[in-house]
Structure formats: structure tokens, C-alpha cells
Write a protein that holds these residues in place. Structure first.
Motif, short mmCIF file in Angstrom:
data_model
loop_
_atom_site.label_atom_id
_atom_site.label_comp_id
_atom_site.label_asym_id
_atom_site.label_seq_id
_atom_site.Cartn_x
_atom_site.Cartn_y
_atom_site.Cartn_z
N LYS A 136 -1.95 -27.82 -15.12
CA LYS A 136 -2.25 -28.47 -16.40
C LYS A 136 -1.32 -29.66 -16.54
CE LYS A 136 -3.78 -24.25 -18.58
NZ LYS A 136 -3.59 -23.29 -19.66
N SER A 192 -8.53 -22.52 -5.84
CA SER A 192 -7.12 -22.77 -6.11
C SER A 192 -6.92 -23.18 -7.57
CB SER A 192 -6.57 -23.86 -5.18
OG SER A 192 -7.23 -25.08 -5.45
N PRO A 193 -5.83 -22.71 -8.21
CA PRO A 193 -5.60 -23.05 -9.63
C PRO A 193 -5.21 -24.51 -9.79
CG PRO A 193 -3.76 -21.80 -8.76
CD PRO A 193 -4.81 -21.82 -7.69
N ARG A 194 -5.70 -25.12 -10.85
CA ARG A 194 -5.41 -26.53 -11.13
C ARG A 194 -4.22 -26.59 -12.09
NH1 ARG A 194 -8.02 -27.18 -7.20
NH2 ARG A 194 -10.21 -27.66 -7.14
#
Length: 82
Positions: free
Chosen positions: A27, A23-25
């Protein structure tokens, strides 16, 4: 029957772990403290025109005579219990 349940549970745990890793974190930027310049506060200036308003109208930046004592108190972080 018990083996089928354990296999499905193991597959579900593995797929959950894989989806968590992939899963993308987001920013996240470090938050900055807001200064008085970031707000639109009423001001009191000599020679500033006074608007004449009929009805209900939102006036941005009204000219006020007195708004109280405006002061800034820094937030102090207290340590934990020792």
C-alpha cells in the motif's frame, strides 16, 4: 527431449504468472511535501540559556546568532519535449 524442454518452460512460465498475480501489493501512500516544521533547525531566541558542554556531546536545538538566508523554493515540474 524437445517436448520435455517445452513442457518445463511452459510450466515455469505459468507458475511465474500465478505467483505474480497472487503476490501481495504494497500500500503506497501519496508522498507529502516537507515543511519547515518537519525539521529540527537551530534557532535564535533572546533569553534562551546557553549550555556549557565538556567533551563531545550532541546538542539538540542549539541557539545560533545567524544561520544565513533560509528560503523555500517550490519544485516546478517541467513538461516533456514537444
Amino acid at each position: 527431449m524437445v517436448f520435455n524442454f517445452i513442457a518445463q518452460l511452459a510450466i515455469g512460465l505459468v507458475l511465474s504468472a500465478v505467483s505474480f498475480v497472487l503476490s501481495p501489493r504494497p500500500k503506497v501512500e501519496k508522498p507529502t511535501a516537507a515543511g519547515l516544521d518537519d525539521f529540527s533547525l537551530p534557532t535564535a531566541e533572546e533569553g534562551r540559556p546557553i549550555p556549557v558542554v565538556f567533551g563531545t556531546v550532541l546538542i539538540t536545538g542549539p541557539n545560533v546568532v545567524w544561520a544565513g538566508d533560509l528560503k523555500v523554493d517550490p519544485i516546478r515540474k517541467k513538461g516533456g519535449k514537444k
